[in-house]
Design a protein around this motif. Structure first.
Motif, PDB file in Angstrom:
ATOM      1  N   GLU A  79       0.813  -1.216   0.000  1.00 62.56           N
ATOM      2  CA  GLU A  79       0.000   0.000   0.000  1.00 62.56           C
ATOM      3  C   GLU A  79       0.847   1.268   0.000  1.00 62.56           C
ATOM      4  O   GLU A  79       0.368   2.330  -0.404  1.00 62.56           O
ATOM      5  N   GLN A  80       2.093   1.174   0.447  1.00 58.29           N
ATOM      6  CA  GLN A  80       2.965   2.353   0.476  1.00 58.29           C
ATOM      7  C   GLN A  80       3.706   2.570  -0.839  1.00 58.29           C
ATOM      8  O   GLN A  80       4.364   3.599  -1.028  1.00 58.29           O
ATOM      9  N   ALA A  81       3.640   1.618  -1.744  1.00 63.10           N
ATOM     10  CA  ALA A  81       4.375   1.720  -3.004  1.00 63.10           C
ATOM     11  C   ALA A  81       3.863   2.875  -3.863  1.00 63.10           C
ATOM     12  O   ALA A  81       2.671   3.224  -3.836  1.00 63.10           O
ATOM     13  N   ALA A  82       4.753   3.454  -4.622  1.00 62.28           N
ATOM     14  CA  ALA A  82       4.383   4.564  -5.503  1.00 62.28           C
ATOM     15  C   ALA A  82       3.737   4.067  -6.793  1.00 62.28           C
ATOM     16  O   ALA A  82       3.050   4.845  -7.472  1.00 62.28           O
ATOM     17  N   HIS A  83       3.968   2.796  -7.154  1.00 60.78           N
ATOM     18  CA  HIS A  83       3.482   2.266  -8.431  1.00 60.78           C
ATOM     19  C   HIS A  83       2.553   1.087  -8.191  1.00 60.78           C
ATOM     20  O   HIS A  83       2.641   0.408  -7.152  1.00 60.78           O
ATOM     21  N   ASP A  84       1.671   0.825  -9.155  1.00 66.48           N
ATOM     22  CA  ASP A  84       0.664  -0.216  -8.980  1.00 66.48           C
ATOM     23  C   ASP A  84       1.217  -1.629  -9.203  1.00 66.48           C
ATOM     24  O   ASP A  84       0.717  -2.585  -8.609  1.00 66.48           O
ATOM     25  N   TRP A  85       2.233  -1.754 -10.035  1.00 64.24           N
ATOM     26  CA  TRP A  85       2.854  -3.073 -10.192  1.00 64.24           C
ATOM     27  C   TRP A  85       3.936  -3.219  -9.118  1.00 64.24           C
ATOM     28  O   TRP A  85       4.814  -2.352  -8.993  1.00 64.24           O
ATOM     29  N   VAL A  86       3.821  -4.283  -8.337  1.00 63.96           N
ATOM     30  CA  VAL A  86       4.721  -4.476  -7.202  1.00 63.96           C
ATOM     31  C   VAL A  86       5.375  -5.856  -7.273  1.00 63.96           C
ATOM     32  O   VAL A  86       4.779  -6.835  -7.741  1.00 63.96           O
ATOM     33  N   LEU A  87       6.614  -5.909  -6.805  1.00 62.93           N
ATOM     34  CA  LEU A  87       7.373  -7.148  -6.696  1.00 62.93           C
ATOM     35  C   LEU A  87       7.733  -7.299  -5.223  1.00 62.93           C
ATOM     36  O   LEU A  87       8.447  -6.461  -4.666  1.00 62.93           O
ATOM     37  N   CYS A  88       7.239  -8.344  -4.589  1.00 63.00           N
ATOM     38  CA  CYS A  88       7.382  -8.506  -3.137  1.00 63.00           C
ATOM     39  C   CYS A  88       8.423  -9.574  -2.808  1.00 63.00           C
ATOM     40  O   CYS A  88       8.345 -10.709  -3.299  1.00 63.00           O
ATOM     41  N   LEU A  89       9.376  -9.199  -1.965  1.00 64.30           N
ATOM     42  CA  LEU A  89      10.422 -10.114  -1.514  1.00 64.30           C
ATOM     43  C   LEU A  89      10.573 -10.049  -0.006  1.00 64.30           C
ATOM     44  O   LEU A  89      10.218  -9.043   0.621  1.00 64.30           O
ATOM     45  N   ASP A  90      11.108 -11.115   0.561  1.00 64.68           N
ATOM     46  CA  ASP A  90      11.617 -11.086   1.925  1.00 64.68           C
ATOM     47  C   ASP A  90      13.095 -10.745   1.854  1.00 64.68           C
ATOM     48  O   ASP A  90      13.743 -10.917   0.808  1.00 64.68           O
ATOM     49  N   ALA A  91      13.656 -10.300   2.970  1.00 69.50           N
ATOM     50  CA  ALA A  91      15.057  -9.880   2.979  1.00 69.50           C
ATOM     51  C   ALA A  91      16.013 -11.038   2.728  1.00 69.50           C
ATOM     52  O   ALA A  91      17.176 -10.821   2.361  1.00 69.50           O
ATOM     53  N   ASP A  92      15.562 -12.272   2.896  1.00 73.43           N
ATOM     54  CA  ASP A  92      16.435 -13.425   2.661  1.00 73.43           C
ATOM     55  C   ASP A  92      16.288 -13.976   1.246  1.00 73.43           C
ATOM     56  O   ASP A  92      16.723 -15.090   0.958  1.00 73.43           O
ATOM     57  N   GLU A  93      15.704 -13.192   0.355  1.00 78.29           N
ATOM     58  CA  GLU A  93      15.513 -13.612  -1.032  1.00 78.29           C
ATOM     59  C   GLU A  93      16.223 -12.667  -1.986  1.00 78.29           C
ATOM     60  O   GLU A  93      16.442 -11.499  -1.680  1.00 78.29           O
ATOM     61  N   ARG A  94      16.593 -13.182  -3.167  1.00 80.52           N
ATOM     62  CA  ARG A  94      17.206 -12.388  -4.228  1.00 80.52           C
ATOM     63  C   ARG A  94      16.625 -12.819  -5.570  1.00 80.52           C
ATOM     64  O   ARG A  94      16.329 -13.994  -5.774  1.00 80.52           O
ATOM     65  N   VAL A  95      16.502 -11.883  -6.473  1.00 82.03           N
ATOM     66  CA  VAL A  95      16.039 -12.187  -7.826  1.00 82.03           C
ATOM     67  C   VAL A  95      17.217 -12.725  -8.622  1.00 82.03           C
ATOM     68  O   VAL A  95      18.224 -12.038  -8.803  1.00 82.03           O
ATOM     69  N   GLY A  96      17.102 -13.965  -9.100  1.00 86.74           N
ATOM     70  CA  GLY A  96      18.153 -14.554  -9.919  1.00 86.74           C
ATOM     71  C   GLY A  96      18.226 -13.922 -11.292  1.00 86.74           C
ATOM     72  O   GLY A  96      17.292 -13.242 -11.743  1.00 86.74           O
ATOM     73  N   ASP A  97      19.346 -14.154 -11.989  1.00 84.00           N
ATOM     74  CA  ASP A  97      19.579 -13.511 -13.291  1.00 84.00           C
ATOM     75  C   ASP A  97      18.496 -13.861 -14.311  1.00 84.00           C
ATOM     76  O   ASP A  97      17.989 -12.985 -15.022  1.00 84.00           O
TER      77      ASP A  97
END
Length: 275
Positions: A79-97
């Protein structure tokens, strides 16, 4: 020659949303993997370490909020995001290449294929990525249009996002580093087992003797044999045992609650006649 990128004005903006608490040793790598996003929002639960300073130094917008549940915290971040498309992660996660490339390609197409996107989560388990059993592919819905979905429902543990509309699957993995030690995993699974037992009890669910005996065994054999967890070596064996133990703990706690017994130690002085 690379294909020209579409007009930036026509491409959907993307906000990354992360929740964190005392994640100074992991937050930097998480945020670095999200550098392709247009904005990064971190909702911190009043960390006592350097999480906030590191996140701000990495360019994230950091908000403080008292933790009252995983689902609630994640929905607040969305709800605090500036944009409507959101990508949600936990701090112990990373987006792979490969996953990053898939997300970028979907964004260049205007996210026109679905209201939300799921992808596999690949977990490190004490030095080895688990690629079989109950651990993988563990697909999660983390990229979505918040106008058509979000972190819904009442369950605050094992929370899941949902959307109104089609869900597509992207190639690539979300890299997950869930445990710093076996002790942490055991403590975490016990906490989750209690929270799930309390949630199910509040919804009127009750444990049975059959489930008490059979559910943990089924969880182990389904993951270790039927889904090939044995192919991950001793890591797969230990993981299967610990996950079966989670089911055992949850079912025992639900059984106790169903029989009017507490699953946590009552506060001193609460009905024991002592000051």
């Amino acid at each position: 020659m690379d294909t020209p990128a579409p007009n930036d004005a026509a491409r959907p903006r993307l906000s990354a949303c992360i929740i964190a608490f005392d994640e100074a040793d992991r937050i930097v790598d998480c945020l670095a993997s999200l550098a392709f996003c247009d904005e990064i929002v971190v909702v911190d639960s009043h960390s006592a370490d350097a999480t906030v300073a590191l996140a701000e130094a990495a360019g994230a917008r950091v908000l403080q909020r008292r933790f009252d549940g995983f689902r609630s915290q994640k929905q607040f971040a969305v709800e605090q995001a500036a944009h409507d498309w959101v990508l949600c992660l936990d701090a112990d996660e990373r987006v792979g290449d490969e996953l990053r490339a898939s997300i970028l390609a979907a964004r260049d197409r205007g996210f026109d294929a679905a209201a939300g996107y799921r992808f596999a989560r690949l977990s490190d388990y004490f030095g080895r990525f688990l690629r079989h059993g109950n651990a993988y592919p563990d697909r999660v819905l983390r990229l979505f249009d918040r106008r058509r979905g979000g972190w819904r429902g009442q369950r605050e543990v094992h929370e899941a996002a949902s959307v109104d509309g089609a869900v597509a699957t992207l190639r690539g993995d979300l890299i997950h580093y869930p445990y710093r030690s076996l002790q942490q995993q055991l403590a975490k699974t016990e906490r989750y087992a209690r929270m799930m037992a309390e949630h199910e009890h509040a919804r009127g669910k009750r444990a049975t003797l059959a489930k008490l005996v059979l559910a943990p065994a089924w969880r182990f054999w389904r993951g270790y044999l039927l889904r090939g967890g044995f192919r991950d070596g001793w890591h797969g064996l230990v993981y299967a045992y610990v996950r079966a133990n989670y089911v055992r703990q949850k079912t025992i706690m639900l059984w106790m609650l169903s029989n009017g017994q507490p699953v946590v130690t009552p506060e001193r002085g609460a009905g024991d006649g002592k000051p």
